[in-house]
Design a protein around this motif. Structure first.
Motif, mmCIF file in Angstrom:
data_model
loop_
_atom_site.group_PDB
_atom_site.id
_atom_site.type_symbol
_atom_site.label_atom_id
_atom_site.label_comp_id
_atom_site.label_asym_id
_atom_site.label_seq_id
_atom_site.Cartn_x
_atom_site.Cartn_y
_atom_site.Cartn_z
ATOM 1 N N HIS A 267 0.935 -1.086 -0.208
ATOM 2 C CA HIS A 267 -0.034 -0.142 0.220
ATOM 3 C C HIS A 267 0.714 1.273 -0.040
ATOM 4 O O HIS A 267 1.858 1.326 0.648
ATOM 5 C CB HIS A 267 -0.772 -0.058 1.306
ATOM 6 N N PRO A 268 0.635 2.285 -0.661
ATOM 7 C CA PRO A 268 1.543 3.456 -0.938
ATOM 8 C C PRO A 268 1.466 4.156 0.170
ATOM 9 O O PRO A 268 2.374 5.141 0.369
ATOM 10 C CB PRO A 268 0.872 4.215 -2.162
ATOM 11 N N HIS A 269 0.288 4.126 1.083
ATOM 12 C CA HIS A 269 0.202 5.108 2.242
ATOM 13 C C HIS A 269 0.395 4.314 3.644
ATOM 14 O O HIS A 269 0.683 4.796 4.602
ATOM 15 C CB HIS A 269 -1.010 5.868 2.227
ATOM 16 N N PHE A 270 -0.187 2.958 3.733
ATOM 17 C CA PHE A 270 -0.315 2.412 4.982
ATOM 18 C C PHE A 270 1.028 1.274 4.815
ATOM 19 O O PHE A 270 0.683 0.358 4.217
ATOM 20 C CB PHE A 270 -1.469 1.907 5.249
ATOM 21 N N GLN A 271 1.841 1.316 5.859
ATOM 22 C CA GLN A 271 2.957 0.372 5.971
ATOM 23 C C GLN A 271 2.216 -0.904 6.497
ATOM 24 O O GLN A 271 1.520 -0.816 7.347
ATOM 25 C CB GLN A 271 3.889 0.650 6.731
ATOM 26 N N GLY A 272 2.490 -2.091 5.886
ATOM 27 C CA GLY A 272 2.097 -3.539 6.448
ATOM 28 C C GLY A 272 0.968 -3.787 5.504
ATOM 29 O O GLY A 272 0.471 -5.032 5.609
ATOM 30 N N LYS A 273 0.242 -2.996 4.834
ATOM 31 C CA LYS A 273 -0.809 -3.109 3.985
ATOM 32 C C LYS A 273 -0.649 -3.248 2.677
ATOM 33 O O LYS A 273 0.341 -3.062 2.377
ATOM 34 C CB LYS A 273 -2.099 -2.340 4.530
ATOM 35 N N THR A 274 -1.366 -4.133 1.902
ATOM 36 C CA THR A 274 -1.182 -4.245 0.609
ATOM 37 C C THR A 274 -2.456 -3.830 -0.390
ATOM 38 O O THR A 274 -3.590 -3.645 0.348
ATOM 39 C CB THR A 274 -1.109 -5.809 0.121
ATOM 40 N N VAL A 275 -2.237 -3.648 -1.637
ATOM 41 C CA VAL A 275 -3.557 -3.187 -2.376
ATOM 42 C C VAL A 275 -3.327 -4.198 -3.796
ATOM 43 O O VAL A 275 -2.270 -4.256 -4.484
ATOM 44 C CB VAL A 275 -3.094 -1.786 -2.607
ATOM 45 N N LEU A 276 -4.607 -4.221 -4.355
ATOM 46 C CA LEU A 276 -4.887 -4.943 -5.391
ATOM 47 C C LEU A 276 -5.111 -3.778 -6.728
ATOM 48 O O LEU A 276 -5.961 -2.977 -6.220
ATOM 49 C CB LEU A 276 -6.056 -6.095 -5.334
ATOM 50 N N MET A 277 -4.566 -3.893 -7.537
ATOM 51 C CA MET A 277 -4.691 -2.862 -8.630
ATOM 52 C C MET A 277 -4.946 -3.630 -10.088
ATOM 53 O O MET A 277 -4.530 -4.744 -10.474
ATOM 54 C CB MET A 277 -3.619 -1.843 -8.666
ATOM 55 N N ASP A 278 -5.500 -2.916 -10.986
ATOM 56 C CA ASP A 278 -5.890 -3.287 -12.283
ATOM 57 C C ASP A 278 -4.471 -3.113 -12.832
ATOM 58 O O ASP A 278 -3.842 -2.127 -12.982
ATOM 59 C CB ASP A 278 -7.029 -2.325 -12.948
ATOM 60 N N VAL A 279 -3.936 -4.117 -13.894
ATOM 61 C CA VAL A 279 -2.650 -3.921 -14.439
ATOM 62 C C VAL A 279 -2.654 -2.694 -15.415
ATOM 63 O O VAL A 279 -1.552 -2.041 -15.530
ATOM 64 C CB VAL A 279 -2.534 -5.223 -15.210
ATOM 65 N N LEU A 280 -3.614 -2.508 -16.200
ATOM 66 C CA LEU A 280 -3.872 -1.635 -17.236
ATOM 67 C C LEU A 280 -3.995 -0.217 -16.613
ATOM 68 O O LEU A 280 -3.546 1.090 -17.162
ATOM 69 C CB LEU A 280 -4.834 -1.833 -18.381
ATOM 70 N N THR A 281 -4.949 -0.190 -15.829
ATOM 71 C CA THR A 281 -5.354 1.129 -15.281
ATOM 72 C C THR A 281 -4.877 1.711 -13.807
ATOM 73 O O THR A 281 -4.756 3.005 -13.763
ATOM 74 C CB THR A 281 -6.721 1.395 -15.258
ATOM 75 N N GLY A 282 -4.238 0.835 -13.106
ATOM 76 C CA GLY A 282 -3.869 1.245 -11.861
ATOM 77 C C GLY A 282 -5.093 1.240 -10.934
ATOM 78 O O GLY A 282 -4.952 1.816 -9.760
ATOM 79 N N GLU A 283 -6.283 1.120 -11.256
ATOM 80 C CA GLU A 283 -7.584 1.128 -10.229
ATOM 81 C C GLU A 283 -7.277 0.229 -9.436
ATOM 82 O O GLU A 283 -7.219 -0.838 -9.496
ATOM 83 C CB GLU A 283 -8.659 0.829 -11.437
ATOM 84 N N VAL A 284 -7.543 0.598 -8.066
ATOM 85 C CA VAL A 284 -7.878 -0.272 -7.229
ATOM 86 C C VAL A 284 -8.922 -1.302 -7.084
ATOM 87 O O VAL A 284 -10.168 -0.617 -7.544
ATOM 88 C CB VAL A 284 -7.884 0.478 -5.670
ATOM 89 N N LEU A 285 -8.695 -2.168 -6.867
ATOM 90 C CA LEU A 285 -9.667 -3.542 -6.895
ATOM 91 C C LEU A 285 -9.838 -3.982 -5.419
ATOM 92 O O LEU A 285 -9.175 -4.227 -4.698
ATOM 93 C CB LEU A 285 -9.285 -4.752 -7.769
ATOM 94 N N SER A 286 -11.379 -4.508 -5.199
ATOM 95 C CA SER A 286 -11.718 -4.895 -4.226
ATOM 96 C C SER A 286 -11.237 -6.393 -3.709
ATOM 97 O O SER A 286 -11.180 -6.829 -2.505
ATOM 98 C CB SER A 286 -13.190 -4.613 -3.750
ATOM 99 N N GLN A 287 -11.422 -7.200 -5.097
ATOM 100 C CA GLN A 287 -11.187 -8.562 -4.861
ATOM 101 C C GLN A 287 -10.674 -8.738 -6.561
ATOM 102 O O GLN A 287 -11.190 -8.027 -7.389
ATOM 103 C CB GLN A 287 -12.195 -9.214 -4.423
ATOM 104 N N VAL A 288 -10.321 -10.126 -6.657
ATOM 105 C CA VAL A 288 -9.994 -10.655 -7.978
ATOM 106 C C VAL A 288 -10.419 -11.986 -8.149
ATOM 107 O O VAL A 288 -10.666 -12.824 -7.080
ATOM 108 C CB VAL A 288 -8.238 -10.637 -8.414
#
Length: 256
Positions: free
Chosen positions: A122-143
């Motif tokens: 996660h770019p702002h919260f240490q120890g957390k992760t984020v899922l993103m769309d490869v093409l757009t960088g849009e944050v995804l809730s699940q995959v």
């Protein structure tokens, strides 16, 4: 190259050395990264039809990017930008045919990836992760990624200290060859595939030979010569296709 066997063989020579080859989980497609005048370029190869279906050439700003993942829509790359921190990379995603990235992120890390998505810190919260769309960088809730299995098989390596090495010596001695250092082996579609090293003119050469189950020699290829050391995973099999590189810049695909 031997002509004793009717094996179907595709040879594709690129403008420069091939750096990376990556098959998709289905075993239907292969993306290769090569250098074109020291600039990264990519081909998407359909392994069923043995044709190039898509291309991508990048600019000077993207030297040293490394192929990470791909689909029929995109090429995902990363670049190590900090020698003191191998976990810190720059991420770039491109559409086939377009040298301008659709998504870019610096000082990050690809923790996991799948069909159309990546996981990063996660770019702002240490120890957390984020899922993103490869093409757009849009944050995804699940995959929803059901294609984790792969049809790609890599060889097993046997050093000259292994008890199995004598078997390779006997097999290759029939061709007046004396293997040294290591052999890589895989049995596929009733074919025995062996990558091995021999001494020629006081230097090391790497060859690949194909045999049938009875040990009858079918094909022989020079992968590289004048080597200082040995390699790893010098070939692989994907969707019943044997894949390897000769002369640094020629992709070989043989249907087994």
């Amino acid at each position: 190259m031997s002509t004793e066997s009717p094996l179907s063989h595709l040879e594709l020579t690129t403008a420069g050395p091939i750096l990376y080859m990556l098959p998709d989980p289905s075993g239907q497609h292969l993306t290769l990264e090569y250098l074109d005048d020291n600039i990264p370029a990519f081909y998407l190869v359909n392994l069923t039809t043995q044709e190039i279906t898509k291309e991508l050439s990048l600019g000077n700003d993207y030297q040293n990017v490394v192929l990470k993942s791909f689909s029929n829509e995109y090429v995902l790359t990363q670049r190590f930008s900090d020698q003191n921190n191998p976990n810190s990379v720059e991420i770039f995603s491109f559409r086939w045919g377009d040298p301008n990235p659709t998504f870019a992120q610096i000082d990050s890390q690809i923790l996991d990836h799948g069909a159309g998505w990546i996981k990063t810190p996660h770019p702002h919260f240490q120890g957390k992760t984020v899922l993103m769309d490869v093409l757009t960088g849009e944050v995804l809730s699940q995959v929803n990624d059901k294609n984790k299995t792969t049809e790609t098989r890599y060889p097993t390596a046997y050093s000259d200290q292994s008890s199995y090495f004598t078997w390779f010596e006997k097999l290759l001695n029939q061709q007046d060859l004396m293997p040294v250092k290591s052999c890589e082996f895989l049995k596929e579609q009733k074919k025995l595939i062996v990558s091995y090293y021999v001494i020629e003119n006081k230097k090391v050469s790497n060859y690949l030979s194909i045999f049938d189950e009875q040990g009858q020699h079918l094909e022989k290829f020079l992968l590289a010569d004048g080597l200082k050391g040995i390699g790893k995973d010098t070939f692989f099999v994907c969707n019943n296709q044997l894949i390897f590189v000769t002369g640094k810049s020629t992709l070989n695909v043989i249907h087994l």
